[in-house]
Design a protein around this motif. Structure first.
Motif, PDB file in Angstrom:
ATOM      1  N   GLY A  16       0.811  -1.212   0.000  1.00 22.90           N
ATOM      2  CA  GLY A  16       0.000   0.000   0.000  1.00 22.90           C
ATOM      3  C   GLY A  16       0.841   1.257   0.000  1.00 22.90           C
ATOM      4  O   GLY A  16       0.538   2.236  -0.696  1.00 22.90           O
ATOM      5  N   LEU A  17       1.924   1.242   0.763  1.00 24.71           N
ATOM      6  CA  LEU A  17       2.817   2.398   0.803  1.00 24.71           C
ATOM      7  C   LEU A  17       3.543   2.584  -0.525  1.00 24.71           C
ATOM      8  O   LEU A  17       3.749   3.708  -0.984  1.00 24.71           O
ATOM      9  CB  LEU A  17       3.824   2.239   1.938  1.00 24.71           C
ATOM     10  CG  LEU A  17       3.254   2.169   3.357  1.00 24.71           C
ATOM     11  CD1 LEU A  17       4.375   1.912   4.362  1.00 24.71           C
ATOM     12  CD2 LEU A  17       2.503   3.443   3.714  1.00 24.71           C
ATOM     13  N   LEU A  18       3.920   1.485  -1.151  1.00 27.52           N
ATOM     14  CA  LEU A  18       4.691   1.551  -2.391  1.00 27.52           C
ATOM     15  C   LEU A  18       3.834   1.824  -3.617  1.00 27.52           C
ATOM     16  O   LEU A  18       4.368   2.122  -4.701  1.00 27.52           O
ATOM     17  CB  LEU A  18       5.449   0.225  -2.603  1.00 27.52           C
ATOM     18  CG  LEU A  18       6.653  -0.023  -1.703  1.00 27.52           C
ATOM     19  CD1 LEU A  18       7.111  -1.469  -1.835  1.00 27.52           C
ATOM     20  CD2 LEU A  18       7.788   0.932  -2.045  1.00 27.52           C
ATOM     21  N   PHE A  19       2.519   1.745  -3.470  1.00 25.53           N
ATOM     22  CA  PHE A  19       1.617   1.820  -4.620  1.00 25.53           C
ATOM     23  C   PHE A  19       1.875   3.034  -5.519  1.00 25.53           C
ATOM     24  O   PHE A  19       1.956   2.887  -6.747  1.00 25.53           O
ATOM     25  CB  PHE A  19       0.158   1.805  -4.144  1.00 25.53           C
ATOM     26  CG  PHE A  19      -0.841   2.017  -5.236  1.00 25.53           C
ATOM     27  CD1 PHE A  19      -1.204   0.974  -6.071  1.00 25.53           C
ATOM     28  CD2 PHE A  19      -1.406   3.269  -5.444  1.00 25.53           C
ATOM     29  CE1 PHE A  19      -2.127   1.169  -7.092  1.00 25.53           C
ATOM     30  CE2 PHE A  19      -2.321   3.479  -6.465  1.00 25.53           C
ATOM     31  CZ  PHE A  19      -2.685   2.423  -7.289  1.00 25.53           C
ATOM     32  N   PRO A  20       2.000   4.255  -4.988  1.00 25.48           N
ATOM     33  CA  PRO A  20       2.204   5.391  -5.899  1.00 25.48           C
ATOM     34  C   PRO A  20       3.511   5.315  -6.668  1.00 25.48           C
ATOM     35  O   PRO A  20       3.573   5.732  -7.836  1.00 25.48           O
ATOM     36  CB  PRO A  20       2.162   6.609  -4.970  1.00 25.48           C
ATOM     37  CG  PRO A  20       2.456   6.084  -3.610  1.00 25.48           C
ATOM     38  CD  PRO A  20       1.889   4.698  -3.579  1.00 25.48           C
ATOM     39  N   LEU A  21       4.547   4.766  -6.045  1.00 25.63           N
ATOM     40  CA  LEU A  21       5.834   4.641  -6.730  1.00 25.63           C
ATOM     41  C   LEU A  21       5.780   3.553  -7.800  1.00 25.63           C
ATOM     42  O   LEU A  21       6.302   3.727  -8.908  1.00 25.63           O
ATOM     43  CB  LEU A  21       6.936   4.347  -5.714  1.00 25.63           C
ATOM     44  CG  LEU A  21       8.358   4.241  -6.263  1.00 25.63           C
ATOM     45  CD1 LEU A  21       8.759   5.510  -7.010  1.00 25.63           C
ATOM     46  CD2 LEU A  21       9.344   3.958  -5.135  1.00 25.63           C
ATOM     47  N   ILE A  22       5.148   2.424  -7.492  1.00 22.57           N
ATOM     48  CA  ILE A  22       5.003   1.363  -8.492  1.00 22.57           C
ATOM     49  C   ILE A  22       4.215   1.884  -9.690  1.00 22.57           C
ATOM     50  O   ILE A  22       4.564   1.632 -10.850  1.00 22.57           O
ATOM     51  CB  ILE A  22       4.310   0.130  -7.875  1.00 22.57           C
ATOM     52  CG1 ILE A  22       5.156  -0.460  -6.745  1.00 22.57           C
ATOM     53  CG2 ILE A  22       4.065  -0.938  -8.944  1.00 22.57           C
ATOM     54  CD1 ILE A  22       4.468  -1.581  -5.986  1.00 22.57           C
ATOM     55  N   SER A  23       3.134   2.625  -9.412  1.00 19.47           N
ATOM     56  CA  SER A  23       2.314   3.185 -10.491  1.00 19.47           C
ATOM     57  C   SER A  23       3.137   4.107 -11.383  1.00 19.47           C
ATOM     58  O   SER A  23       3.018   4.076 -12.616  1.00 19.47           O
ATOM     59  CB  SER A  23       1.125   3.951  -9.897  1.00 19.47           C
ATOM     60  OG  SER A  23       0.296   3.102  -9.128  1.00 19.47           O
ATOM     61  N   ALA A  24       3.961   4.931 -10.766  1.00 21.50           N
ATOM     62  CA  ALA A  24       4.775   5.873 -11.539  1.00 21.50           C
ATOM     63  C   ALA A  24       5.846   5.153 -12.347  1.00 21.50           C
ATOM     64  O   ALA A  24       6.123   5.523 -13.502  1.00 21.50           O
ATOM     65  CB  ALA A  24       5.395   6.900 -10.601  1.00 21.50           C
ATOM     66  N   LEU A  25       6.464   4.139 -11.770  1.00 23.50           N
ATOM     67  CA  LEU A  25       7.515   3.404 -12.480  1.00 23.50           C
ATOM     68  C   LEU A  25       6.960   2.651 -13.681  1.00 23.50           C
ATOM     69  O   LEU A  25       7.661   2.443 -14.680  1.00 23.50           O
ATOM     70  CB  LEU A  25       8.198   2.416 -11.527  1.00 23.50           C
ATOM     71  CG  LEU A  25       9.187   3.023 -10.529  1.00 23.50           C
ATOM     72  CD1 LEU A  25       9.570   1.997  -9.473  1.00 23.50           C
ATOM     73  CD2 LEU A  25      10.438   3.536 -11.254  1.00 23.50           C
ATOM     74  N   LYS A  26       5.702   2.238 -13.586  1.00 27.41           N
ATOM     75  CA  LYS A  26       5.081   1.480 -14.677  1.00 27.41           C
ATOM     76  C   LYS A  26       5.059   2.286 -15.964  1.00 27.41           C
ATOM     77  O   LYS A  26       5.189   1.727 -17.071  1.00 27.41           O
ATOM     78  CB  LYS A  26       3.655   1.076 -14.271  1.00 27.41           C
ATOM     79  CG  LYS A  26       2.930   0.235 -15.309  1.00 27.41           C
ATOM     80  CD  LYS A  26       1.531  -0.117 -14.840  1.00 27.41           C
ATOM     81  CE  LYS A  26       0.774  -0.918 -15.893  1.00 27.41           C
ATOM     82  NZ  LYS A  26      -0.613  -1.248 -15.462  1.00 27.41           N
ATOM     83  N   THR A  27       4.912   3.595 -15.860  1.00 24.05           N
ATOM     84  CA  THR A  27       4.796   4.444 -17.047  1.00 24.05           C
ATOM     85  C   THR A  27       6.007   5.357 -17.256  1.00 24.05           C
ATOM     86  O   THR A  27       6.045   6.122 -18.228  1.00 24.05           O
ATOM     87  CB  THR A  27       3.530   5.320 -16.940  1.00 24.05           C
ATOM     88  OG1 THR A  27       3.603   6.121 -15.748  1.00 24.05           O
ATOM     89  CG2 THR A  27       2.276   4.457 -16.879  1.00 24.05           C
ATOM     90  N   ARG A  28       6.969   5.275 -16.374  1.00 23.08           N
ATOM     91  CA  ARG A  28       8.135   6.173 -16.442  1.00 23.08           C
ATOM     92  C   ARG A  28       9.057   5.770 -17.586  1.00 23.08           C
ATOM     93  O   ARG A  28       9.498   4.623 -17.689  1.00 23.08           O
ATOM     94  CB  ARG A  28       8.900   6.113 -15.123  1.00 23.08           C
ATOM     95  CG  ARG A  28      10.103   7.045 -15.028  1.00 23.08           C
ATOM     96  CD  ARG A  28       9.687   8.445 -14.656  1.00 23.08           C
ATOM     97  NE  ARG A  28      10.830   9.262 -14.255  1.00 23.08           N
ATOM     98  CZ  ARG A  28      10.724  10.515 -13.838  1.00 23.08           C
ATOM     99  NH1 ARG A  28       9.528  11.082 -13.742  1.00 23.08           N
ATOM    100  NH2 ARG A  28      11.788  11.207 -13.506  1.00 23.08           N
ATOM    101  N   SER A  29       9.365   6.711 -18.457  1.00 20.12           N
ATOM    102  CA  SER A  29      10.281   6.452 -19.563  1.00 20.12           C
ATOM    103  C   SER A  29      11.667   6.114 -19.025  1.00 20.12           C
ATOM    104  O   SER A  29      12.162   6.743 -18.080  1.00 20.12           O
ATOM    105  CB  SER A  29      10.360   7.686 -20.461  1.00 20.12           C
ATOM    106  OG  SER A  29      11.313   7.505 -21.483  1.00 20.12           O
TER     107      SER A  29
END
Length: 385
Positions: A16-29
């Motif tokens: 749950g804590l990592l969710f925003p970072l995982i989401s961002a890495l998924k689309t990060r160039s």
């Protein structure tokens, strides 16, 4: 060249804590996201929460089962050994450029150890913190020493990682990433939450999470017994329990909580996992967070919600003034609960500043990661103060 970054998660709270970072890495160039899932995520007993990761739209690249279904220190040690072997194979298959992990649990310690021995640089979040009542305290510092990049939640934690000998140019204060969820998620209304929980939280509700104090032996059940006894003195109070993680004595606590709920069905309910959206939505609406969870110290102040922190599990962790610390003695718990529920303390909690940041950790982490490209020289110089 795309950087393969493998995010490790071994528990619902950590994911749950990592969710925003995982989401961002998924689309990060420039990055290829990998996800390594283990621990309670794969346990039926703890809710098979890997399914939530998949429902959130993420691909799980590796699943490593390692958790023994037992409630002892020996089981934790054996689970750590099983994890090491499983993570060695998983990391060999994934061959990431970075392993990113958060916190201090034994699952994360095993993952960091495997990566360190395989010469995979580790990115560590939430190093430098202190929880004197938990075995996690030493594991956290050990993970820091096996890590190359450090993202701490406060400036004092950054200084502490440097005190461990880590070079300052690799240690960054970015705030607590859990605050990002508070800023980014569209939280549920009270009506939506109650429908989702199938439970009316009413006007006076508390959120209770109580974990074993893992550096104490055989104290958890007695301490929870005292807490539940105090809650019986507040019959008008609604109570939502989130169940403990897979620590020694954790399963005994789960049985006690479920028994309490069965005897108080009109005012109490328990959940193995609420998920981040429901958990934060509930935290925003309750009168207080009660128990010994880090979320009561790190996230609750951002909502202006008081925390009654019981016992020594979180001793030493930096906290806002809205966190009231009490011993596990029944009288202290009762007096503390009366205080945090008082209108004076409720009003005060809405005025405090949270030392864990403003909810911009994800973008800070990504911008710093962009500066560290492979290949790296993993031979670190000990920074001597």
């Amino acid at each position: 060249m795309s950087i393969k970054i493998c995010v490790f998660t071994g528990s619902r709270a950590e994911y749950g804590l990592l969710f925003p970072l995982i989401s961002a890495l998924k689309t990060r160039s420039g990055y290829t996201l990998q996800i390594l899932v283990s621990g309670t995520h794969l346990s039926t007993e703890f809710g098979l929460t890997y399914k939530q990761i998949e429902e959130d739209g993420f691909c799980i690249n590796e699943k490593v089962e390692m958790l023994l279904s037992a409630d002892s220190d020996t089981a934790i040690v054996k689970s750590t050994g099983i994890a090491l072997m499983g993570y060695a194979d998983a990391l060999s298959r994934l061959n990431p450029d970075w392993l990113l992990l958060l916190g201090d649990r034994f699952e994360a310690f095993a993952a960091a150890t495997a990566a360190h021995l395989k010469k995979i640089p580790v990115v560590h979040l939430h190093g430098g913190e202190i929880t004197e009542g938990a075995t996690d305290d030493a594991l956290r510092h050990a993970i820091s020493k096996m890590s190359y990049l450090h993202f701490t939640s406060t400036e004092s934690h950054r200084r502490r990682v440097i005190q461990l000998g880590e070079e300052p140019f690799r240690v960054f204060n970015v705030g607590a990433i859990g605050i990002d969820n508070i800023k980014q998620l569209k939280l549920l209304s009270k009506a939506q939450l109650e429908a989702s929980l199938n439970f009316s939280i009413g006007e006076d509700c508390i959120l209770v999470t109580f974990h074993p104090v893992t550096l104490e032996s055989h104290t958890a059940t007695a301490q929870l017994h005292d807490l539940l006894g105090v809650l019986n003195k507040f019959p008008e109070l609604k109570v939502v329990f989130t169940l403990p993680n897979a620590d020694a004595e954790g399963r005994a606590l789960i049985e006690m909580i479920r028994h309490f709920v069965s005897e108080n069905q009109l005012r109490a309910v328990s959940f193995t996992s609420l998920g981040q959206l429901r958990y934060l939505s509930l935290m925003r609406l309750v009168k207080a967070v009660v128990g010994n969870s880090s979320s009561g110290i790190i996230e609750a102040p951002s909502f202006g919600v008081p925390t009654l922190n019981i016992g020594d599990r979180q001793k030493g962790r930096e906290r806002a003034e809205s966190v009231l610390d009490v011993s596990h003695e029944p009288k202290a718990i009762e007096e503390g609960l009366n205080k945090v529920l008082s209108q004076t303390f409720q009003d005060f909690a809405r005025t405090v500043n949270n030392p864990y940041g403003n909810g911009d950790s994800t973008i800070k982490i990504l911008n710093i990661l962009d500066q560290f490209k492979q290949p790296l020289d993993l031979k670190k110089t000990f920074f001597d103060l």
